[in-house]
Design an enzyme around this catalytic site. Structure first.
Site, PDB file in Angstrom:
ATOM      1  N   SER A 259      -9.660   1.407   3.391  1.00  0.00           N
ATOM      2  CA  SER A 259      -8.931   2.211   2.441  1.00  0.00           C
ATOM      3  C   SER A 259      -7.868   1.452   1.641  1.00  0.00           C
ATOM      4  O   SER A 259      -7.287   2.006   0.710  1.00  0.00           O
ATOM      5  CB  SER A 259      -8.227   3.362   3.180  1.00  0.00           C
ATOM      6  OG  SER A 259      -7.296   2.843   4.108  1.00  0.00           O
TER       7      SER A 259
ATOM      8  N   LYS B  29       0.852  -1.201   0.000  1.00  0.00           N
ATOM      9  CA  LYS B  29       0.000   0.000   0.000  1.00  0.00           C
ATOM     10  C   LYS B  29       0.887   1.251   0.000  1.00  0.00           C
ATOM     11  O   LYS B  29       1.961   1.253   0.623  1.00  0.00           O
ATOM     12  CB  LYS B  29      -0.893  -0.048   1.237  1.00  0.00           C
ATOM     13  CG  LYS B  29      -1.955   1.030   1.327  1.00  0.00           C
ATOM     14  CD  LYS B  29      -2.842   0.807   2.554  1.00  0.00           C
ATOM     15  CE  LYS B  29      -3.915   1.856   2.718  1.00  0.00           C
ATOM     16  NZ  LYS B  29      -4.769   1.623   3.901  1.00  0.00           N
TER      17      LYS B  29
ATOM     18  N   SER C  10      -9.527  -0.946   7.580  1.00  0.00           N
ATOM     19  CA  SER C  10      -9.078  -0.719   6.203  1.00  0.00           C
ATOM     20  C   SER C  10      -8.442  -1.905   5.492  1.00  0.00           C
ATOM     21  O   SER C  10      -8.275  -1.853   4.274  1.00  0.00           O
ATOM     22  CB  SER C  10      -8.092   0.445   6.162  1.00  0.00           C
ATOM     23  OG  SER C  10      -8.802   1.636   6.054  1.00  0.00           O
TER      24      SER C  10
HETATM   25  N1  GLN Z   1     -12.686   4.071   7.586  1.00  0.00           N
HETATM   26  C1  GLN Z   1     -11.897   4.463   8.722  1.00  0.00           C
HETATM   27  C2  GLN Z   1     -11.423   5.868   8.557  1.00  0.00           C
HETATM   28  O1  GLN Z   1     -11.715   6.461   7.555  1.00  0.00           O
HETATM   29  C3  GLN Z   1     -10.764   3.499   8.926  1.00  0.00           C
HETATM   30  C4  GLN Z   1      -9.666   3.711   7.968  1.00  0.00           C
HETATM   31  C5  GLN Z   1      -8.502   2.783   8.184  1.00  0.00           C
HETATM   32  O2  GLN Z   1      -8.619   1.715   8.785  1.00  0.00           O
HETATM   33  N2  GLN Z   1      -7.365   3.238   7.709  1.00  0.00           N
HETATM   34  O3  GLN Z   1     -10.781   6.395   9.425  1.00  0.00           O
END
Ligand code: GLN
Length: 521
Positions: A170, A76, A194
């Site tokens: 994400s 990532k 994510s």
């Molecule tokens: N959806 C959550 C956020 O926007 C978690 C994101 C993540 O785990 N990086 O903070």
């Protein structure tokens, strides 16, 4: 070869059925053919070919390094990679080339893994769709599968320009890269879900390890107290293999535990007799789709029939996890993002009438509105007059959420069985109707609390929905008990026997047969 699991392709390499260079070429070709999926921000073709060449030499000499030698992997784009651009899908880091590798990247490379590229994501990992980064949204490979197309045709929804489906996020680029068979494992990050969320929507395995088991050094932080590197693979065994490479104390990350863990490999024959599976009653959340609910209940029956004890448990404070996460996340974001000021990293505004104006314009131009919004909320919660009311209170609630889990596990429950997401993946046009915060609140409902409590959790694909898209379930385990968690997960994976993706890759990929009209029907 590309449809094999990591374990299988490792054997194929050792037995000479394919060479590391051939494997690397095949993956690079597929990356090119599936470019429209937008899984990769940077394809590291040259690096990959060199690494594959070295792996090939080691293999020919009979001295392979270990289970990842010659295996294509992706990372990532929020993990620092030496001499390779690392952007976090943000304008502010465009052009930033780190001088060092994240510890986990070093560990992969030291084991001979072949880096195919850096994957797409929501800007700074803030999101649940992989729709909110500067390189554009990631498309779910399942939206280009035979299974999905057949369903569209059968239901008469097949148009020339079909609505495409999100990957979740994400770490959507990493999940899509593994699901589209362009690599055998990928690193994601998991702060509120994510890794597990996109794994669930893309039909791959997504493991969030215990906080402190895997180093965060070089992972550009979102919420330091919850971030963990995540692992995306096509099987539970593969996730265990990658975890075996990544885990361990790192002097560069003081939150990594010292003597917490022994390396393990999962047994082939697993028996779940007499283990105890907890079903948290609060996870019957509003918005849970009928088909996810039915898969969840079916899974509970599967465990019960095999002799496991399935018990209803309560995690009463889980209902506060979304709000609590919002306060803690934005507070940490506000302080983490302070380092991006246009001086040391990436983008710098040309508006520089004073240093302060330059900072302000750089940050205005460099961050998207999601990041800017979180910085503003976080600074609000951290104001002197708000600190106790919001930040301290949220920390107390976090403790209560974590204690709920401790109570349940100390009552004899081995793992918790829950859905990973409320439903299968949404179409892009429906997903973006809501703002980022609302979407995250909905999408992360089953995943966030494991981050608050620092627990390991794994998402496993179980079936296809009525739209022929993946539906997945989550198992949450006890701190540093990944071996137990993954052993049970492996057994469960064997029972559900999830259908392999049949990607329809051709020159006109992405287009579907024309909708039947009255005159042609
Ligand atoms: N959806 C959550 C956020 O926007 C978690 C994101 C993540 O785990 N990086 O903070």
């Amino acid at each position: 070869m590309l449809g094999l699991t990591l374990r299988e392709v490792c054997v194929a390499l050792r037995e000479g059925h394919i060479s590391p260079k051939e494997l690397c070429h095949q993956c690079l070709n597929l990356i090119k053919k599936t470019k429209f999926i937008n899984a990769y921000i940077t394809v590291t073709e040259e690096v990959a070919l060199k690494q594959a060449e070295k792996a090939e030499k080691r293999l020919l000499k009979g001295e392979p390094l270990g289970p990842l030698d010659g295996i294509p992997v992706a990372v990532k784009d929020n993990f620092s990679t030496a001499n390779i651009e690392t952007t976090c899908a943000s304008q502010i880091l465009k052009g930033y080339i780190p001088p060092f590798n994240a510890t986990v990247v070093n560990k992969l490379l030291n084991q001979g893994a072949v880096l195919m590229g850096k994957t797409n994501m929501d800007e700074f990992a803030m999101g649940s769709g992989s729709t909110d980064g500067i390189f554009g949204p990631v498309r779910n490979p399942w939206g280009y599968s035979r299974q999905y197309k057949e369903k569209l045709i059968a239901t008469g929804q097949c148009t020339e320009e079909p609505d495409w489906v999100i990957t979740g996020g994400s770490s959507g680029g990493s999940a899509a890269a593994v699901a589209a068979l362009t690599c055998f494992a990928a690193l994601g990050s998991d702060t509120g879900g994510s890794t597990r969320n996109p794994a669930a929507h893309c039909g791959v395995v997504g493991l969030k390890p215990t906080y402190g088991l895997v180093s965060r050094h070089g992972l550009i932080p979102l919420v330091n107290s919850m971030d963990v590197p995540g692992i995306l693979t096509r099987s539970v065994d593969d996730a265990a293999t990658v975890l075996g490479v990544l885990y361990g104390h790192d002097p560069k990350d003081s939150t990594t535990a010292e003597h917490s863990f022994e390396s393990f490999s999962l047994p082939d024959e697993v028996n779940v007799k007499n283990i105890s599976i907890g079903i948290p009653k609060e996870y019957h959340a509003p918005g849970l789709s009928a088909e996810v609910l039915s898969q969840w209940m079916k899974a509970a029956d599967t465990f019960e029939r095999a002799g496991a004890r399935v018990v209803e448990v309560s995690l009463p404070h889980t209902q506060h996890s979304i709000v609590c996460y919002h306060v803690l996340c934005t507070a940490e974001v506000a302080s983490n993002m302070a380092r991006f000021d246009g001086l040391e990293y990436g983008h710098r505004s040309t508006v520089d009438s004073s240093t302060e104006t330059m900072y302000a314009s750089t940050r205005h131009e460099g961050f998207n509105d999601v990041v800017r919004g979180r910085i503003l909320s976080g600074n609000f919660f951290l104001l002197k007059q708000n600190y106790d009311r919001y930040f301290v209170k949220a920390q107390k609630v976090r403790r209560l959420i974590a204690e709920d889990f401790i109570k349940v596990f100390s009552s004899g429950v081995d793992v918790l069985l829950t859905p990973t997401t409320l439903s299968d993946a949404a179409c892009y046009k429906d997903f973006i109707k809501e703002d980022n915060r609302t979407r995250s609140a909905q999408e992360d409902i089953f995943t966030q609390s494991a981050n608050m409590a620092g627990l390991p959790a794994v998402s496993i694909p179980v079936a296809l929905s009525a739209r022929n898209l993946p539906v997945s379930l989550q198992l949450i385990g006890q701190r540093f008990r990944e071996e137990d968690l993954l052993t049970i997960a492996k057994w469960f994976e064997q029972q559900v026997n999830f259908e392999a993706i049949d990607l329809q890759i051709s020159d006109n990929i992405g287009t579907l047969p024309k909708k039947k009209t009255a005159s042609t029907a």
